[in-house]
Write an enzyme that holds these catalytic residues in place. Sequence first.
Site, PDB file in Angstrom:
ATOM      1  N   GLY A  18      23.954  -4.802   4.794  1.00  0.00           N
ATOM      2  CA  GLY A  18      23.118  -3.828   5.356  1.00  0.00           C
ATOM      3  C   GLY A  18      21.843  -3.654   4.423  1.00  0.00           C
ATOM      4  O   GLY A  18      21.806  -4.307   3.307  1.00  0.00           O
ATOM      5  N   ALA A  21      22.589  -1.645   0.940  1.00  0.00           N
ATOM      6  CA  ALA A  21      23.136  -2.600  -0.039  1.00  0.00           C
ATOM      7  C   ALA A  21      22.081  -3.518  -0.670  1.00  0.00           C
ATOM      8  O   ALA A  21      22.156  -3.709  -1.770  1.00  0.00           O
ATOM      9  CB  ALA A  21      24.328  -3.286   0.784  1.00  0.00           C
ATOM     10  N   ASP A 180      24.072  12.258  -2.528  1.00  0.00           N
ATOM     11  CA  ASP A 180      22.703  12.846  -2.033  1.00  0.00           C
ATOM     12  C   ASP A 180      21.684  12.190  -3.326  1.00  0.00           C
ATOM     13  O   ASP A 180      21.743  12.735  -4.387  1.00  0.00           O
ATOM     14  CB  ASP A 180      22.797  14.291  -2.197  1.00  0.00           C
ATOM     15  CG  ASP A 180      21.430  14.841  -1.721  1.00  0.00           C
ATOM     16  OD1 ASP A 180      20.451  14.195  -1.906  1.00  0.00           O
ATOM     17  OD2 ASP A 180      21.547  16.079  -1.122  1.00  0.00           O
ATOM     18  N   HIS A 181      21.027  11.180  -2.884  1.00  0.00           N
ATOM     19  CA  HIS A 181      20.292  10.685  -3.784  1.00  0.00           C
ATOM     20  C   HIS A 181      19.180  11.405  -4.670  1.00  0.00           C
ATOM     21  O   HIS A 181      18.900  11.000  -5.584  1.00  0.00           O
ATOM     22  CB  HIS A 181      19.759   9.268  -3.499  1.00  0.00           C
ATOM     23  CG  HIS A 181      18.622   9.338  -2.424  1.00  0.00           C
ATOM     24  ND1 HIS A 181      19.075   9.336  -1.040  1.00  0.00           N
ATOM     25  CD2 HIS A 181      17.425   9.321  -2.346  1.00  0.00           C
ATOM     26  CE1 HIS A 181      17.743   9.340  -0.436  1.00  0.00           C
ATOM     27  NE2 HIS A 181      16.790   9.440  -1.103  1.00  0.00           N
ATOM     28  N   HIS A 243      19.197  17.530   1.012  1.00  0.00           N
ATOM     29  CA  HIS A 243      18.314  17.552  -0.284  1.00  0.00           C
ATOM     30  C   HIS A 243      17.713  18.929  -0.568  1.00  0.00           C
ATOM     31  O   HIS A 243      17.888  19.244  -1.609  1.00  0.00           O
ATOM     32  CB  HIS A 243      17.316  16.651  -0.119  1.00  0.00           C
ATOM     33  CG  HIS A 243      17.725  15.268   0.573  1.00  0.00           C
ATOM     34  ND1 HIS A 243      18.734  14.458  -0.062  1.00  0.00           N
ATOM     35  CD2 HIS A 243      17.346  14.529   1.564  1.00  0.00           C
ATOM     36  CE1 HIS A 243      19.117  13.430   0.881  1.00  0.00           C
ATOM     37  NE2 HIS A 243      18.185  13.479   1.718  1.00  0.00           N
ATOM     38  N   LYS A 348       2.377  12.070   0.523  1.00  0.00           N
ATOM     39  CA  LYS A 348       3.931  11.813   0.247  1.00  0.00           C
ATOM     40  C   LYS A 348       4.165  12.406  -1.063  1.00  0.00           C
ATOM     41  O   LYS A 348       3.528  12.077  -2.041  1.00  0.00           O
ATOM     42  CB  LYS A 348       4.388  10.058   0.064  1.00  0.00           C
ATOM     43  CG  LYS A 348       5.583   9.851  -0.318  1.00  0.00           C
ATOM     44  CD  LYS A 348       5.786   8.588  -0.386  1.00  0.00           C
ATOM     45  CE  LYS A 348       7.134   7.988  -1.049  1.00  0.00           C
ATOM     46  NZ  LYS A 348       8.171   8.665  -0.404  1.00  0.00           N
TER      47      LYS A 348
HETATM   48  P1  NAD Z   1      22.500  -0.976   8.248  1.00  0.00           P
HETATM   49  O1  NAD Z   1      22.532  -1.120   9.499  1.00  0.00           O
HETATM   50  O2  NAD Z   1      21.438  -1.746   7.477  1.00  0.00           O
HETATM   51  O3  NAD Z   1      23.945  -1.540   7.687  1.00  0.00           O
HETATM   52  C1  NAD Z   1      25.147  -1.395   8.257  1.00  0.00           C
HETATM   53  C2  NAD Z   1      26.079  -2.259   7.761  1.00  0.00           C
HETATM   54  O4  NAD Z   1      27.463  -1.961   8.636  1.00  0.00           O
HETATM   55  C3  NAD Z   1      25.938  -3.860   8.023  1.00  0.00           C
HETATM   56  O5  NAD Z   1      26.205  -4.653   6.910  1.00  0.00           O
HETATM   57  C4  NAD Z   1      26.922  -4.214   9.249  1.00  0.00           C
HETATM   58  O6  NAD Z   1      26.883  -5.261   9.412  1.00  0.00           O
HETATM   59  C5  NAD Z   1      27.962  -3.390   8.808  1.00  0.00           C
HETATM   60  N1  NAD Z   1      28.815  -2.985  10.049  1.00  0.00           N
HETATM   61  C6  NAD Z   1      28.387  -2.398  11.305  1.00  0.00           C
HETATM   62  N2  NAD Z   1      29.385  -2.346  12.016  1.00  0.00           N
HETATM   63  C7  NAD Z   1      30.486  -3.051  11.440  1.00  0.00           C
HETATM   64  C8  NAD Z   1      31.964  -3.122  11.783  1.00  0.00           C
HETATM   65  N3  NAD Z   1      32.422  -2.717  12.891  1.00  0.00           N
HETATM   66  N4  NAD Z   1      32.672  -3.618  10.634  1.00  0.00           N
HETATM   67  C9  NAD Z   1      32.060  -3.991   9.800  1.00  0.00           C
HETATM   68  N5  NAD Z   1      31.002  -3.766   9.075  1.00  0.00           N
HETATM   69  C10 NAD Z   1      29.997  -3.239   9.992  1.00  0.00           C
HETATM   70  O7  NAD Z   1      22.472   0.437   7.602  1.00  0.00           O
HETATM   71  P2  NAD Z   1      22.066   0.953   6.260  1.00  0.00           P
HETATM   72  O8  NAD Z   1      20.621   1.253   6.170  1.00  0.00           O
HETATM   73  O9  NAD Z   1      22.286  -0.068   4.983  1.00  0.00           O
HETATM   74  O10 NAD Z   1      22.663   2.227   6.036  1.00  0.00           O
HETATM   75  C11 NAD Z   1      24.154   2.418   5.778  1.00  0.00           C
HETATM   76  C12 NAD Z   1      24.433   3.819   5.416  1.00  0.00           C
HETATM   77  O11 NAD Z   1      23.628   4.528   4.484  1.00  0.00           O
HETATM   78  C13 NAD Z   1      24.149   4.839   6.655  1.00  0.00           C
HETATM   79  O12 NAD Z   1      25.011   5.892   6.822  1.00  0.00           O
HETATM   80  C14 NAD Z   1      22.816   5.509   6.081  1.00  0.00           C
HETATM   81  O13 NAD Z   1      22.532   6.717   7.040  1.00  0.00           O
HETATM   82  C15 NAD Z   1      22.919   5.640   4.894  1.00  0.00           C
HETATM   83  N6  NAD Z   1      21.599   5.444   4.261  1.00  0.00           N
HETATM   84  C16 NAD Z   1      20.884   4.612   4.322  1.00  0.00           C
HETATM   85  C17 NAD Z   1      19.508   4.801   3.383  1.00  0.00           C
HETATM   86  C18 NAD Z   1      18.779   3.284   3.550  1.00  0.00           C
HETATM   87  O14 NAD Z   1      17.928   3.299   2.680  1.00  0.00           O
HETATM   88  N7  NAD Z   1      18.947   2.087   4.244  1.00  0.00           N
HETATM   89  C19 NAD Z   1      19.225   5.636   2.622  1.00  0.00           C
HETATM   90  C20 NAD Z   1      19.910   6.727   2.977  1.00  0.00           C
HETATM   91  C21 NAD Z   1      21.337   6.708   3.412  1.00  0.00           C
END
Ligand code: NAD
Length: 489
Positions: A18, A21, A180-181, A243, A348
């Site tokens: 995702g 990550a 909570d980053h 936040h 911002k």
């Molecule tokens: P994303 O959609 O990019 O990634 C989701 C991940 O989950 C992917 O790797 C996908 O393959 C996996 N996935 C989905 N369904 C699945 C299943 N059934 N089995 C296994 N894997 C599965 O989302 P993201 O942006 O990386 O966000 C992830 C979390 O982090 C969310 O809760 C989001 O609210 C939170 N978050 C993200 C950010 C950011 O900067 N992206 C910031 C703050 C919080």
Amino acid sequence: MTEVKEQVALITIFGGTGDLANRKLYPSLYHLFTKGFLKENFAVIGTARRPWTNEFFREKVVESLKGIEKEGFDPEEFASHFYYQSHDVTNRESYVELKDLSDELDKKYELQGNRLFYLAMAPNFFGTIASRLKSEGFVDNAGFSRLIIEKPFGRDLASAKELNESLRQAFDENEIYRIDHYLGKEMIQNISVIRFANSIIESLWNNRYIDNVQVTLSETLGVEDRGRYYEESGALRDMVQNHILQIVSLLAMEPPIKLTTQEIRHEKVRALRSLRVIEGDDVYKYFVRGQYGPGKVDGEDLLGYRQAENVDSNSNTETFVAAKLMIDNFRWSGVPFYIRTGKRLAKKTTQIAIQFKNVPMNLFGPGQSLGGNVLVIHIQPDEGITLHMNVKEPGQGMLTMPVNLNYAHSSPDGMNTPEAYEKLIQDCLNGDATYFSHWDEVSLSWNFVDKVAAVWSNTKEHFPNYTSGTMGPKEADKLVSQDGFEWFE
Ligand code: NAD
């Protein structure tokens, strides 16, 4: 200097393919590697549904480090500690394979059974993953088991409770790290030092000397491609519940007896308990909501929120919130804490402005207005503090002029301070939960926010009510001006 202590652990990232990550977690882990917190004895498993190989996963990890590579710390060597497991979190069999791989890596890297599970995926999976980790024996290992979960932690108090109960079946409260980053940001962590290490600040930190406190978290971006999520969330749930209330609690809390996790959390909880509950018609007195319409920013025509993808063309979702919070305790009685956050605003910034009361009388003549003293804590993009003061204009006479005393925070190599995620992952590996949210904080904040959301969801606002590229609706200015103040810009 922070003592560099090598951390030994298996880090399993759910949602390993995702956005979070790739953009945050892998670079943060690499930074910990370059600083010696991760050395030989660590391994990372990335899991997601896609059928990737270890090799392909490692290529992706190396790619995510482009531009931050550090001499002497080969990204490929770092990535050799990474393993990929194709895994559907809802499918029980997947966990058997994942468990075998975990046990194998535990032996191979001598990880002492230490396990950190990072749930970087949609929250509706959190409960399922936690219960599987328990039922399939992931948490019965010899070392520690810790769980990091991303926001949002529920959508209201009821769903947050449900989620918490499902997590607690597998993990104790002290094993759950609700991230909570904002709490990992350097200047947020600096609030305690600014307050408790400076007698000139702490002695003035109360309703006798402070007129009002302002917390602004403004974004210039719109909802972009997150329309589906945002329609369910809105600015109140997305920013205020977590936040902003976290920042307010750090500003308002009493000095803890000691700087331990337990004592700090205890004081934050007490501050949140002192928050005046705003409900019913009072919501319209204390809160302002807004939604951005179209506008022109830097010569570019921008669409309104309702025109964004996956957004209802009649949406009642707020992209802006301003509020006046009151903390009904001895220290803060009568001092408004104004907060505002929104998308598509003029600039911002994340900043805190503490406005001190004026001197009792102006000795310098009616023609000279004395600006009040303001302490500004810049959280991002600038990091630092500014103290606004009055001094004498050089030359003859006694004319006054405002000056700013500045402290800009930047690390010795000129880069910004470590990423919040890096610090927080390191804290979690260290077993330090100070800058993560305790359940008591989460539940109190939802309880507060739910009452506002209930009123808003039952009434339709005249949206859109602010133009993209401005600082929100006019009512937000009124909220402050009716008390005789103005937003600190
Ligand atoms: P994303 O959609 O990019 O990634 C989701 C991940 O989950 C992917 O790797 C996908 O393959 C996996 N996935 C989905 N369904 C699945 C299943 N059934 N089995 C296994 N894997 C599965 O989302 P993201 O942006 O990386 O966000 C992830 C979390 O982090 C969310 O809760 C989001 O609210 C939170 N978050 C993200 C950010 C950011 O900067 N992206 C910031 C703050 C919080």
